[in-house]
Design a protein around this motif. Structure first.
Motif, short mmCIF file in Angstrom:
data_model
loop_
_atom_site.label_atom_id
_atom_site.label_comp_id
_atom_site.label_asym_id
_atom_site.label_seq_id
_atom_site.Cartn_x
_atom_site.Cartn_y
_atom_site.Cartn_z
N VAL A 31 0.82 -1.22 -0.05
CA VAL A 31 -0.06 -0.09 0.08
C VAL A 31 0.87 1.26 0.07
CG1 VAL A 31 -1.66 1.31 1.41
CG2 VAL A 31 -1.93 -1.16 0.89
N SER A 32 2.00 1.10 0.57
CA SER A 32 2.99 2.49 0.75
C SER A 32 3.32 2.70 -0.64
CB SER A 32 4.10 2.14 1.73
OG SER A 32 4.88 1.03 1.22
N SER A 33 3.85 1.79 -1.41
CA SER A 33 4.28 2.04 -2.84
C SER A 33 3.14 2.36 -3.75
CB SER A 33 4.91 0.87 -3.27
OG SER A 33 3.88 -0.38 -3.69
N LEU A 34 1.88 1.95 -3.37
CA LEU A 34 0.68 2.49 -4.08
C LEU A 34 0.39 3.90 -4.18
CD1 LEU A 34 -1.62 -0.67 -3.76
CD2 LEU A 34 -0.70 0.00 -5.94
N MET A 35 0.43 4.15 -2.78
CA MET A 35 0.17 5.43 -2.54
C MET A 35 1.35 6.51 -2.88
SD MET A 35 -2.62 5.91 -0.76
CE MET A 35 -2.43 7.29 0.42
N ALA A 36 2.50 6.04 -2.76
CA ALA A 36 3.72 6.91 -3.38
C ALA A 36 3.56 7.01 -4.91
CB ALA A 36 4.93 6.30 -3.01
N SER A 37 3.33 6.07 -5.71
CA SER A 37 3.12 6.03 -7.06
C SER A 37 1.91 6.69 -7.69
CB SER A 37 3.12 4.71 -7.56
OG SER A 37 2.13 3.97 -7.34
N GLY A 38 0.69 6.61 -7.00
CA GLY A 38 -0.52 7.12 -7.72
C GLY A 38 -1.39 7.67 -6.46
N GLY A 39 -1.15 7.67 -5.31
CA GLY A 39 -1.99 7.88 -4.31
C GLY A 39 -3.49 7.19 -4.05
N PRO A 40 -4.30 7.80 -3.49
CA PRO A 40 -5.35 6.95 -3.24
C PRO A 40 -5.98 6.10 -4.66
CG PRO A 40 -5.74 9.21 -2.04
CD PRO A 40 -4.48 9.29 -2.90
N SER A 41 -6.00 6.96 -5.56
CA SER A 41 -6.60 6.44 -6.58
C SER A 41 -5.74 4.96 -7.08
CB SER A 41 -6.66 7.19 -8.05
OG SER A 41 -5.37 7.58 -8.18
#
Length: 497
Positions: free
Chosen positions: A172-182
């Motif tokens: 989740v941390s990498s998802l948030m870093a790369s594209g935020g909540p979306s």
């Protein structure tokens, strides 16, 4: 002919018949009842051409929109490919004045009828938000009938990684870093039964689980069997605690009556009513809640419904009543009136957050004239600020339901201008955080503890009233995960997956 306050909506719903293509006028709203779901035929190009859908939208807005002077009548249709984009442009002036904060929208007739009539949605059955500072994603609550809860997720659970299989898990941390909540929303997949994801999550206490969870239809139980209706012992004094998740489920009427029957049997006069995540639903259920809180006020004014000047003949008044007709989902009708209990609320502490809106605020505002100012408070933080409601206009051939702001609600004193939230309206406010790491219904949870303290007569720190209201997606220092184009359930229950 009065508007049907027993009909459906995020505060009210009216289903109006419409001709394919959107031409001509619609019939006036019909008093009482709920619209019967209509089978949706496969749309044809001729019927569901975007220009026909926009014609339909224009017809309804021009005739019924609450703020006709705040409609942009010069919106170009060039390049418009979907109804919502057009709606956003047409109501932009009202939005700029904080009068329509995303309240006018297009949705699916079939999806919304399923949601209201059966109280069901498809997904994991969890409500998610993220820490805006640390970019961590947590559960605010879990529906007991959902597969997320069955897998071990509950309030305070943190999502750590998401993947279609164990082999392609992404943190989740990498998802948030790369594209935020979306990016997190996209990783969770569409809200369709049968969609599955492998999710790694940490329970309260630190236990980490990695498992495959499948989205399925689940019941949106409005009052949790675990913590929805409790009698708390506060130093030997009985205090009723009610946590109502949503007003949108038609069959929650019986749950509410059963809860208040227990409170009445116990002779309770002090209440903590928890609306912290309740963004509204059916005005009928809000009216019922008022009836259950009526005490000696049977026959007095609970609320008033006011439409635009050209529709003033549709204005109506709702009174405290001692009977109700229960919703029958198999027939989409209300049964014959039955006697219902009531309590005598001497003290009420409402728990609210920025996601608290619509029917929740209607109940708060309508109780102000009937509870001593010293004994009534808003606990938590300011609310959304939605003293208006939507009607439903159906273009059945295209499974298109337009939810348009058409009315405003006032209390018995004629007050209902809380577009900046309820903090400026309530006689007392008590600031409190939302402790997602403590179960709802637990007297030690920060907001509940603050509410109990107020009921004991202790002083509290006032909340900041603000002047512009707050978005339904904002919850304290965290933000609800919400798709840019939410489905019917997510419109009513932001953060639902």
């Amino acid at each position: 002919m009065q508007i049907g306050r027993t009909a459906l909506s995020a505060t009210l719903a009216l289903a109006l018949a419409a001709c394919g293509g959107g031409g001509g006028s619609t019939t006036p709203p019909i008093s009482g009842g709920t619209p019967t779901p209509t089978p949706t035929p496969t749309p044809t190009t001729a019927t569901c051409d975007i220009s026909n859908q926009l014609d339909f939208v224009d017809d309804q807005l021009n005739e019924w929109y609450l703020f006709p002077d705040l409609l942009d009548n010069n919106v170009s249709r060039v390049g418009i490919t979907d109804v919502q984009t057009y709606l956003d442009a047409r109501v932009a002036p009202a939005r700029a004045q904080n009068r329509d904060k995303g309240f006018t929208f297009a949705t699916s007739i079939a999806e919304e009828n399923e949601l209201i009539n059966s109280g069901a949605s498809a997904g994991f059955g969890i409500r998610l938000g993220y820490d805006t500072v640390n970019n961590r994603v947590f559960l605010f609550e879990a529906y007991e009938a959902g597969n997320g809860f069955v897998a071990g997720m509950d309030r305070g659970t943190e999502l750590l990684a998401i993947g279609e299989t164990s082999a392609n898990l992404t943190t989740v941390s990498s998802l948030m870093a790369s594209g935020g909540p979306s990016a997190v929303i996209e990783a969770l997949g569409p809200s369709n039964p049968g969609v599955s994801r492998v999710i790694r999550f940490a329970q309260l206490g630190g236990n980490v689980i990695e498992t495959n969870i499948t989205k399925a239809s689940f019941s949106l139980d409005a009052i949790s069997d675990r913590y929805g209706a409790l009698v708390l012992n506060d130093g030997g004094k009985k205090v009723a605690y009610l946590n109502l998740r949503t007003f949108i489920v038609g069959t929650s009427d019986r749950q509410l009556v059963d809860a208040f029957q227990d409170f009445s049997d116990e002779g309770i006069t002090e209440f903590v009513i928890d609306f912290r995540y309740n963004s509204g639903g059916l005005v009928r259920i809000a009216d019922l809640m008022g009836d259950l809180l009526r005490g000696s006020n049977t026959g007095q004014v609970f609320s008033q419904t006011v439409l635009r000047a050209s529709k003033s003949s549709e204005n109506s008044t709702e009174f405290f009543e001692s009977t109700t007709g229960f919703f029958n989902p198999s027939t989409n009708t209300l049964g014959s009136p039955q006697a219902i209990p009531s309590v005598n609320p001497i003290k009420i502490a409402f728990i609210g957050r920025p996601g608290t809106a619509s029917a929740s605020e209607l109940v708060m505002n309508s109780m102000i004239p009937y509870v001593s100012p010293a004994n009534l408070a808003l606990v938590g933080s300011n609310t959304s600020g939605k003293p208006v409601g939507q009607s439903a206009f159906d273009f059945a051939a295209c499974d298109l339901r337009l939810r348009a702001v058409t009315f405003q609600t006032l209390n018995a004193d004629g007050n209902g201008e809380y577009f900046g939230g309820m903090a400026s309206e309530m006689p007392n406010t008590c600031a409190a955080t939302d402790d997602i790491f403590t179960p709802l219904g637990d007297p030690s949870e920060t907001s509940i503890a603050t509410a109990l303290s107020f009921l004991r007569g202790q002083t509290c720190t006032a909340t900041i009233s603000g002047g512009t209201g707050q978005t339904a997606q904002s919850v304290g220092g965290r933000q609800l995960l919400q798709p840019e184009r939410p489905n019917a359930a997510q419109h009513e229950i932001p953060g639902l997956f």
